[in-house]
Design an enzyme around this catalytic site. Structure first.
Site, PDB file in Angstrom:
ATOM      1  N   LYS A  67       6.361   0.177  -2.691  1.00  0.00           N
ATOM      2  CA  LYS A  67       6.640  -1.237  -2.395  1.00  0.00           C
ATOM      3  C   LYS A  67       5.673  -2.194  -3.107  1.00  0.00           C
ATOM      4  CE  LYS A  67       8.701  -0.448   2.164  1.00  0.00           C
ATOM      5  NZ  LYS A  67       8.715  -0.843   3.573  1.00  0.00           N
ATOM      6  N   ALA A 131       2.258  -2.822   7.047  1.00  0.00           N
ATOM      7  CA  ALA A 131       3.333  -3.110   7.998  1.00  0.00           C
ATOM      8  C   ALA A 131       3.056  -4.425   8.727  1.00  0.00           C
ATOM      9  CB  ALA A 131       3.477  -1.966   8.998  1.00  0.00           C
ATOM     10  N   ASN A 151      -7.411  -4.162  15.303  1.00  0.00           N
ATOM     11  CA  ASN A 151      -7.441  -2.999  14.404  1.00  0.00           C
ATOM     12  C   ASN A 151      -8.681  -2.158  14.638  1.00  0.00           C
ATOM     13  OD1 ASN A 151      -5.987  -1.638  12.347  1.00  0.00           O
ATOM     14  ND2 ASN A 151      -7.597  -2.176  10.889  1.00  0.00           N
TER      15      ASN A 151
HETATM   16  P1  ATR Z   1       1.122   0.710   6.804  1.00  0.00           P
HETATM   17  O1  ATR Z   1       1.467   0.269   5.430  1.00  0.00           O
HETATM   18  O2  ATR Z   1       2.159   1.556   7.493  1.00  0.00           O
HETATM   19  O3  ATR Z   1       0.685  -0.413   7.686  1.00  0.00           O
HETATM   20  P2  ATR Z   1      -1.599   1.487   6.342  1.00  0.00           P
HETATM   21  O4  ATR Z   1      -1.797   0.331   5.427  1.00  0.00           O
HETATM   22  O5  ATR Z   1      -2.143   2.826   5.969  1.00  0.00           O
HETATM   23  O6  ATR Z   1      -0.076   1.752   6.629  1.00  0.00           O
HETATM   24  O7  ATR Z   1      -2.164   1.059   7.767  1.00  0.00           O
HETATM   25  C1  ATR Z   1      -2.181   1.928   8.852  1.00  0.00           C
HETATM   26  C2  ATR Z   1      -2.689   1.198  10.079  1.00  0.00           C
HETATM   27  O8  ATR Z   1      -2.701   2.100  11.182  1.00  0.00           O
HETATM   28  C3  ATR Z   1      -4.106   0.661   9.947  1.00  0.00           C
HETATM   29  O9  ATR Z   1      -4.224  -0.518  10.719  1.00  0.00           O
HETATM   30  C4  ATR Z   1      -4.920   1.794  10.581  1.00  0.00           C
HETATM   31  O10 ATR Z   1      -6.190   1.409  11.069  1.00  0.00           O
HETATM   32  P3  ATR Z   1      -7.464   1.336  10.058  1.00  0.00           P
HETATM   33  O11 ATR Z   1      -7.276   0.079   9.251  1.00  0.00           O
HETATM   34  O12 ATR Z   1      -8.628   1.270  10.959  1.00  0.00           O
HETATM   35  O13 ATR Z   1      -7.390   2.589   9.225  1.00  0.00           O
HETATM   36  C5  ATR Z   1      -4.032   2.171  11.715  1.00  0.00           C
HETATM   37  N1  ATR Z   1      -4.240   3.529  12.242  1.00  0.00           N
HETATM   38  C6  ATR Z   1      -3.878   4.695  11.665  1.00  0.00           C
HETATM   39  N2  ATR Z   1      -4.193   5.734  12.460  1.00  0.00           N
HETATM   40  C7  ATR Z   1      -4.763   5.211  13.576  1.00  0.00           C
HETATM   41  C8  ATR Z   1      -5.289   5.774  14.785  1.00  0.00           C
HETATM   42  N3  ATR Z   1      -5.311   7.085  14.993  1.00  0.00           N
HETATM   43  N4  ATR Z   1      -5.783   4.927  15.716  1.00  0.00           N
HETATM   44  C9  ATR Z   1      -5.762   3.576  15.500  1.00  0.00           C
HETATM   45  N5  ATR Z   1      -5.287   2.999  14.393  1.00  0.00           N
HETATM   46  C10 ATR Z   1      -4.783   3.800  13.449  1.00  0.00           C
END
Ligand code: ATR
Length: 266
Positions: A67, A131, A151
Site C-alpha cells: 500500500k 491502520a 499505543n
Molecule cells: P498496521 O499497518 O496493521 O497498523 P503496524 O504499522 O505494524 O500495522 O502497527 C501495528 C500496531 O499494533 C502498532 O500500534 C503496534 O504497537 P507498537 O507501535 O508499540 O509496535 C500494535 N501492536 C502489535 N502487537 C501488539 C501487542 N501484542 N500489544 C499491543 N500492541 C500491539
C-alpha cells in the site's frame, strides 16, 4: 477483453476475499466484470501494476505489503490517500494513475451500518500503525470530535498526532500509553495487530465505553471478550472489509451497493 477487468494485488494474495465481494456486488448491481487475484514478487510490484493498466485493466486494489509503494508510484492522490500515506485503490484518469484509500471510509460505513452514532462522538483508537493513520481523517469527516490514540510505544502515537493534528481541525487528537487508557468513550476501536498474533490486550478497569470495534476479523479477540464482559456492544472487522470494497466499487463503477446486503458472506 470481454468485460471490465479488476484485480487485487498483494504478496501473499491467496487469502484475499476481494474477488468474492466484488463479484457479489456486481451480481447484485447487474454489472458484468471480472476481478482477479494478482500475486506480485516483492521486486515486481510497480511493473505488475503498470502492465495491468497497459492491458486495459479498469481498477486495482492493493493489499499488504504494497500500500505504501502504491502511494509512492501514483501520479495523483486523493486527500484521504495523502493523509493515510497509503493507497488501496488505483485507477487511470486522463492517462494518469490515481491513488485513493477507501479503508477509513470502510470503517465509517461499517460503524454507521451498526447504528452507532459518530456525530460528536468521543473515540479511543488502540494502536498507532498504518491502520490507525488511515482511519483518523474519515472518522473526523464523519463528525467524531475527539480521537485519543493509545499505543504500546507512546512515541508512535505522539508522532501520529503531530502528523495529523492540522488535517482534522474540528477533532481533538491526543496520544497516551496503553496503561493510561481511562475514562468514558462512545466507541473504542482496536487497530493493533495484537489479535492477529494471538496476544492479549489488557483493558484497564477505569476504561468505559458503549461500543467496541475490532478491525481484525475471523479470530477470537481478547479485546472483544473484554468489551462484552463490560456490557459494550461489539463488532469485528468484516463490515470494514465490505465497506472498503464497496467504496472502491463505487469509485470504479459509479454505483454503491448496500453494505448490510453482504455481511452474511462472512
Ligand atoms: P498496521 O499497518 O496493521 O497498523 P503496524 O504499522 O505494524 O500495522 O502497527 C501495528 C500496531 O499494533 C502498532 O500500534 C503496534 O504497537 P507498537 O507501535 O508499540 O509496535 C500494535 N501492536 C502489535 N502487537 C501488539 C501487542 N501484542 N500489544 C499491543 N500492541 C500491539
Amino acid at each position: 477483453m470481454t468485460c471490465k477487468q479488476f484485480a487485487v494485488i498483494g504478496n501473499p494474495i491467496e487469502q484475499s476475499r476481494s474477488p468474492e465481494l466484488h463479484h457479489a456486488f456486481a451480481a447484485k448491481m447487474g454489472i458484468e466484470l471480472q476481478y482477479h487475484k494478482r500475486f506480485a514478487e516483492l521486486d515486481a510490484f510497480e511493473d505488475s501494476v503498470r502492465s495491468f493498466f497497459a492491458e486495459g485493466g479498469m481498477g486495482m486494489n492493493v493489499t499488504v505489503p504494497f500500500k505504501e509503494r502504491a502511494f509512492v508510484m501514483c501520479d495523483e492522490r486523493t486527500t484521504r490517500a495523502n493523509i493515510a500515506k497509503a493507497v488501496n485503490t488505483l485507477y487511470m484518469q486522463d492517462g494518469k494513475l490515481v491513488g485513493d484509500n477507501t479503508d477509513g471510509q470502510g470503517l465509517v460505513a461499517a460503524i454507521q451500518a451498526l447504528g452507532w452514532n459518530l456525530n460528536k462522538a468521543k473515540v479511543l483508537i488502540i494502536g498507532a500503525g498504518g491502520a490507525t493513520r488511515g482511519v483518523i481523517y474519515p472518522l473526523a469527516q464523519a463528525g467524531v470530535i475527539q480521537i485519543d490514540i493509545a499505543n504500546r510505544t507512546l512515541s508512535r502515537a505522539e508522532q501520529l498526532v503531530d502528523d495529523l493534528v492540522t488535517e482534522v481541525p474540528n477533532c481533538t487528537l491526543k496520544a497516551c500509553t496503553l496503561e493510561a487508557m481511562s475514562g468514558h468513550y462512545d466507541i473504542v476501536i482496536n487497530a493493533t495487530s495484537a489479535s492477529l498474533s494471538g496476544d492479549a490486550l489488557v483493558l484497564p478497569d477505569s476504561l468505559n465505553f458503549n461500543y467496541a470495534y475490532e478491525m481484525a476479523y475471523g479470530k477470537v479477540s481478547s479485546f472483544l471478550e473484554q468489551a462484552k464482559l463490560r456490557g459494550a456492544q461489539s463488532a469485528e472487522g468484516f463490515g470494514m472489509l465490505v465497506g472498503q470494497a464497496i467504496e472502491s466499487f463505487r469509485i470504479w463503477n459509479g454505483v454503491e451497493p448496500v453494505l448490510t446486503d453482504f455481511l452474511s458472506l462472512e
